[in-house]
Each structure stands twice: as structure tokens, then as C-alpha cells.
Design a protein around this motif. Structure first.
Motif, PDB file in Angstrom:
ATOM      1  N   PRO A  24       0.803  -1.223   0.000  1.00 61.52           N
ATOM      2  CA  PRO A  24       0.000   0.000   0.000  1.00 61.52           C
ATOM      3  C   PRO A  24       0.838   1.276   0.000  1.00 61.52           C
ATOM      4  N   ALA A  64       0.933   3.716  -3.424  1.00 62.60           N
ATOM      5  CA  ALA A  64       0.068   4.870  -3.176  1.00 62.60           C
ATOM      6  C   ALA A  64       0.566   6.091  -3.950  1.00 62.60           C
ATOM      7  N   ILE A 111      -2.706   6.502   1.402  1.00 65.25           N
ATOM      8  CA  ILE A 111      -2.283   5.338   2.174  1.00 65.25           C
ATOM      9  C   ILE A 111      -3.382   5.010   3.183  1.00 65.25           C
ATOM     10  N   PRO A 112      -3.792   3.747   3.262  1.00 73.22           N
ATOM     11  CA  PRO A 112      -4.820   3.389   4.240  1.00 73.22           C
ATOM     12  C   PRO A 112      -4.390   3.796   5.657  1.00 73.22           C
ATOM     13  N   GLY A 113      -5.252   4.462   6.359  1.00 74.36           N
ATOM     14  CA  GLY A 113      -4.942   4.946   7.704  1.00 74.36           C
ATOM     15  C   GLY A 113      -4.411   6.363   7.689  1.00 74.36           C
ATOM     16  N   GLN A 158      -7.147   8.738   6.458  1.00 70.07           N
ATOM     17  CA  GLN A 158      -8.134   9.029   7.510  1.00 70.07           C
ATOM     18  C   GLN A 158      -7.557  10.021   8.520  1.00 70.07           C
TER      19      GLN A 158
END
Length: 111
Positions: free
Chosen positions: A89, A93, A99-101, A104
Motif C-alpha cells: 500500500p 500509493a 495510504i490506508p490509515g 483518515q
């Protein structure tokens, strides 16, 4: 004229790539700190947007990409574990915000 030898071991290459990436990150941090000290006030959202738009893996697609490799292992009858599940990831990206996290977290910091 002296000629420097390029490191031939993968560990040395990875270490140099990590140092280069850390240097880029420190440069970005210094730029942000200098901008914060300037007389022009920066909005937190602007800083977060700038960081979120940075490319997380500037060496992606090059011959020296430290995240373009992996280690896979299996112990006994347990499921096989591959390091690419973690590095993939980040390596693929297009931006830090993707990027996951991390995406957010940047959304939370924007407010």
C-alpha cells in the motif's frame, strides 16, 4: 581522481535508499517549519493538504525502490506470511493521503 565504489550488497543499497528518503522527509519538515516561522500565517488545512499530497515513495518505479521487494515465509502448516502485504500500500500509493490509515488521519487533521 578517486572513484567511489557503489555498494554491492542489497542491505547497503536499502540503507542508502532509506537515508535518501529520510533526507527528503527532513527537508519537507524543515520547509514546513520555515514556513511556520514566516510572517505569512499558514492554515493547518494548507499544511495537511501539502503533506497529504506528497508522494510517499519517491523511488517508486526506479531500479532502487526499497519497497519493490518482499520476503515470504511459512512455518509448518501456518498460513504463509509476505512482507508485501505491508509495503504494497505504501509502495503503490500516489500520495500520503491515499495510504490506508494515513488518509483518515489527514481527514481528521483538516477538521
Amino acid at each position: 581522481m578517486a572513484r567511489h565504489k557503489a555498494p554491492k550488497t542489497p542491505t547497503a543499497r536499502r540503507a542508502l535508499a532509506v537515508l535518501a528518503t529520510a533526507g527528503v522527509a527532513l527537508g519537507a519538515g524543515a520547509t514546513t517549519a520555515a514556513a511556520a516561522d514566516s510572517e505569512v500565517p499558514l492554515d493547518t488545512g494548507q499544511v495537511v493538504d501539502t503533506v497529504a499530497d506528497l508522494k510517499p515513495n519517491p523511488l517508486a518505479g526506479t531500479g532502487v525502490d526499497p519497497l519493490d521487494n518482499g520476503v515470504r515465509t511459512q512455518v509448518a502448516d501456518f498460513k504463509e506470511v509476505d512482507s508485501r502485504a505491508v509495503t504494497g500500500p505504501v509502495a503503490q500509493a500516489p500520495s500520503v493521503g491515499a495510504i490506508p490509515g494515513a488518509g483518515q488521519a489527514t481527514d481528521l487533521l483538516r477538521g
